[in-house]
Design a protein around this motif. Structure first.
Motif, PDB file in Angstrom:
ATOM      1  N   ASN A   1     -16.909  77.532  24.477  1.00 12.91           N
ATOM      2  CA  ASN A   1     -16.739  76.125  24.844  1.00 12.91           C
ATOM      3  C   ASN A   1     -17.608  75.175  24.024  1.00 12.91           C
ATOM      4  OD1 ASN A   1     -16.148  73.804  26.862  1.00 12.91           O
ATOM      5  ND2 ASN A   1     -18.378  74.004  26.915  1.00 12.91           N
ATOM      6  N   ALA A   2     -18.700  75.644  23.443  1.00 14.34           N
ATOM      7  CA  ALA A   2     -19.620  74.745  22.738  1.00 14.34           C
ATOM      8  C   ALA A   2     -18.876  73.951  21.668  1.00 14.34           C
ATOM      9  CB  ALA A   2     -20.747  75.551  22.097  1.00 14.34           C
ATOM     10  N   GLY A   3     -19.269  72.705  21.479  1.00 16.48           N
ATOM     11  CA  GLY A   3     -18.591  71.902  20.469  1.00 16.48           C
ATOM     12  C   GLY A   3     -19.219  70.539  20.292  1.00 16.48           C
ATOM     13  N   ILE A   4     -18.860  69.890  19.185  1.00 19.82           N
ATOM     14  CA  ILE A   4     -19.278  68.524  18.913  1.00 19.82           C
ATOM     15  C   ILE A   4     -18.060  67.745  18.439  1.00 19.82           C
ATOM     16  CG2 ILE A   4     -21.670  69.062  18.334  1.00 19.82           C
ATOM     17  CD1 ILE A   4     -20.867  68.931  15.369  1.00 19.82           C
ATOM     18  N   GLN A   5     -18.119  66.434  18.586  1.00 19.82           N
ATOM     19  CA  GLN A   5     -17.044  65.580  18.095  1.00 19.82           C
ATOM     20  C   GLN A   5     -17.612  64.616  17.068  1.00 19.82           C
ATOM     21  OE1 GLN A   5     -14.382  64.135  21.024  1.00 19.82           O
ATOM     22  NE2 GLN A   5     -13.324  62.742  19.647  1.00 19.82           N
ATOM     23  N   VAL A   6     -17.085  64.697  15.857  1.00 20.72           N
ATOM     24  CA  VAL A   6     -17.484  63.815  14.763  1.00 20.72           C
ATOM     25  C   VAL A   6     -16.213  63.273  14.131  1.00 20.72           C
ATOM     26  CG1 VAL A   6     -18.659  63.639  12.540  1.00 20.72           C
ATOM     27  CG2 VAL A   6     -19.608  65.108  14.330  1.00 20.72           C
ATOM     28  N   ASN A   7     -16.060  61.951  14.121  1.00 21.55           N
ATOM     29  CA  ASN A   7     -14.856  61.331  13.598  1.00 21.55           C
ATOM     30  C   ASN A   7     -15.195  60.412  12.431  1.00 21.55           C
ATOM     31  OD1 ASN A   7     -14.140  62.260  16.256  1.00 21.55           O
ATOM     32  ND2 ASN A   7     -12.288  61.038  16.093  1.00 21.55           N
ATOM     33  N   GLY A   8     -14.298  60.367  11.478  1.00 26.06           N
ATOM     34  CA  GLY A   8     -14.432  59.451  10.358  1.00 26.06           C
ATOM     35  C   GLY A   8     -13.289  59.659   9.392  1.00 26.06           C
TER      36      GLY A   8
ATOM     37  N   TRP B   1     -18.687  67.265   7.529  1.00 26.65           N
ATOM     38  CA  TRP B   1     -17.561  68.210   7.553  1.00 26.65           C
ATOM     39  C   TRP B   1     -18.067  69.635   7.802  1.00 26.65           C
ATOM     40  CZ3 TRP B   1     -12.290  67.515   7.036  1.00 26.65           C
ATOM     41  CH2 TRP B   1     -11.844  66.241   6.668  1.00 26.65           C
ATOM     42  N   ARG B   2     -19.094  70.025   7.056  1.00 27.58           N
ATOM     43  CA  ARG B   2     -19.598  71.398   7.170  1.00 27.58           C
ATOM     44  C   ARG B   2     -20.194  71.657   8.554  1.00 27.58           C
ATOM     45  NH1 ARG B   2     -21.179  70.080   1.645  1.00 27.58           N
ATOM     46  NH2 ARG B   2     -19.880  71.303   0.221  1.00 27.58           N
ATOM     47  N   TRP B   3     -20.884  70.666   9.107  1.00 29.66           N
ATOM     48  CA  TRP B   3     -21.512  70.853  10.409  1.00 29.66           C
ATOM     49  C   TRP B   3     -20.465  70.979  11.517  1.00 29.66           C
ATOM     50  CZ3 TRP B   3     -25.245  73.044  12.454  1.00 29.66           C
ATOM     51  CH2 TRP B   3     -25.735  72.725  13.722  1.00 29.66           C
ATOM     52  N   VAL B   4     -19.397  70.159  11.439  1.00 28.60           N
ATOM     53  CA  VAL B   4     -18.329  70.257  12.438  1.00 28.60           C
ATOM     54  C   VAL B   4     -17.707  71.645  12.425  1.00 28.60           C
ATOM     55  CG1 VAL B   4     -16.022  69.432  13.073  1.00 28.60           C
ATOM     56  CG2 VAL B   4     -17.801  67.789  12.483  1.00 28.60           C
ATOM     57  N   PHE B   5     -17.424  72.180  11.246  1.00 31.99           N
ATOM     58  CA  PHE B   5     -16.825  73.511  11.176  1.00 31.99           C
ATOM     59  C   PHE B   5     -17.827  74.592  11.578  1.00 31.99           C
ATOM     60  CE2 PHE B   5     -13.330  71.443   9.241  1.00 31.99           C
ATOM     61  CZ  PHE B   5     -12.265  72.334   9.232  1.00 31.99           C
TER      62      PHE B   5
END
Length: 285
Positions: free
Chosen positions: A81-88, A98-102
């Motif tokens: 379930n762990a996750g982050i949301q980064v939009n741009g 990009w690398r951190w989101v993946f």
């Protein structure tokens, strides 16, 4: 012992915390992954044992595997379930983002799954991957987030076909709008990153970013509570013969249906019309 273990990552707040609390009780002992001691204190309760876990840290993942391997109880399920949301916008989002989101939304889940698969194979357990409606339909500025979720869906399909003959089930859960802290943090992060765009990028995408942020905030505010969403995740964990995919919320169910029947161009028009409603209105004199 009839009690079984369930691992829930990203259980500090929001959906993960709600899932951990819902599953705790007769039949299940939940190992709830949290990143800080104060989060551990907040979630610790009967049937919920917090474990310090950053899924991007190999030492944390190895310690979790050792904790599970040293327990006489069978591992019934892993809820990634762990996750982050980064939009741009694709052009403007820095490559480190990009690398951190993946790293968080994909590779961390793969690492946890790899570490715990031996235990799941012994118990004929299951993997439950929390994806998103963004794993089926990518809005503008969602390139990194949706890209990682699309990839998680593909990994889930591949894994399901690999381990089904070995008795392990793999389930994907696709939430729509859920009222959690992650969505609020996502808006704040998007605003911070938007402020770093060049003047040319601001001219091209500034209105779009503000529209998406407004839409995201509104969709979150009107979404399901974490407790309501946790019921579907719990069903995916406990049902004897779970479906391969579950959606959470009416918005997710509608978008999945549209993605199945409409062409790419038609979906582009739906997306553009939806986002247009949230664009800042020109100032009037």
């Amino acid at each position: 012992m009839t009690e079984k273990l369930v691992v829930v990552t990203g259980a500090s707040t929001g959906l993960g915390a709600a899932v951990a609390r819902r599953l705790a009780g007769p039949g299940y002992h939940v190992l709830a992954g949290v990143r800080r001691d104060r989060d551990a204190d907040a979630i610790r309760s009967a049937g919920v044992e917090p474990v310090i876990l950053d899924i991007t840290e190999p030492g944390h993942v190895a310690a979790l595997a050792a904790r599970v391997g040293g327990d006489p109880r069978a591992l019934h399920a892993v809820v990634n379930n762990a996750g982050i949301q980064v939009n741009g916008p694709v052009e403007a989002l820095p490559m480190e983002q990009w690398r951190w989101v993946f790293e968080v939304n994909l590779f961390g889940h793969v690492a946890v799954t790899q570490a715990l698969l031996p235990a799941l194979l012994r118990s004929r357990g299951r993997v439950v991957n929390i994806s998103s409606i963004g794993g089926r339909f990518a809005l503008p500025t969602y390139g990194a987030y949706a890209g990682a979720k699309f990839a998680l869906e593909a990994v889930s399909d591949s894994l399901r076909r690999e381990v089904a003959p070995l008795g392990v089930q793999v389930v994907v859960v696709e939430p729509g709008g859920v009222r959690t802290e992650m969505a609020g943090r996502g808006v704040a992060t998007a605003n911070r990153l938007a402020a770093q765009m060049t003047p040319e990028q601001e001219e091209r995408y500034g209105g779009l970013v503000r529209a998406i942020n407004t839409m995201m905030a509104e969709g979150t505010a009107s979404g399901l509570t974490a407790d309501a969403a946790a019921r579907t995740v719990a069903k995916a964990v406990t049902t004897r013969r779970p479906r391969t995919r579950y959606t959470i919320g009416r918005d997710a169910a509608v978008l999945v249906r549209l993605a199945r029947v409409l062409s790419d161009r038609a979906l582009d028009r739906v997306s553009a019309a939806t986002v247009k409603r949230y664009h800042p209105k020109p100032a009037t004199v």
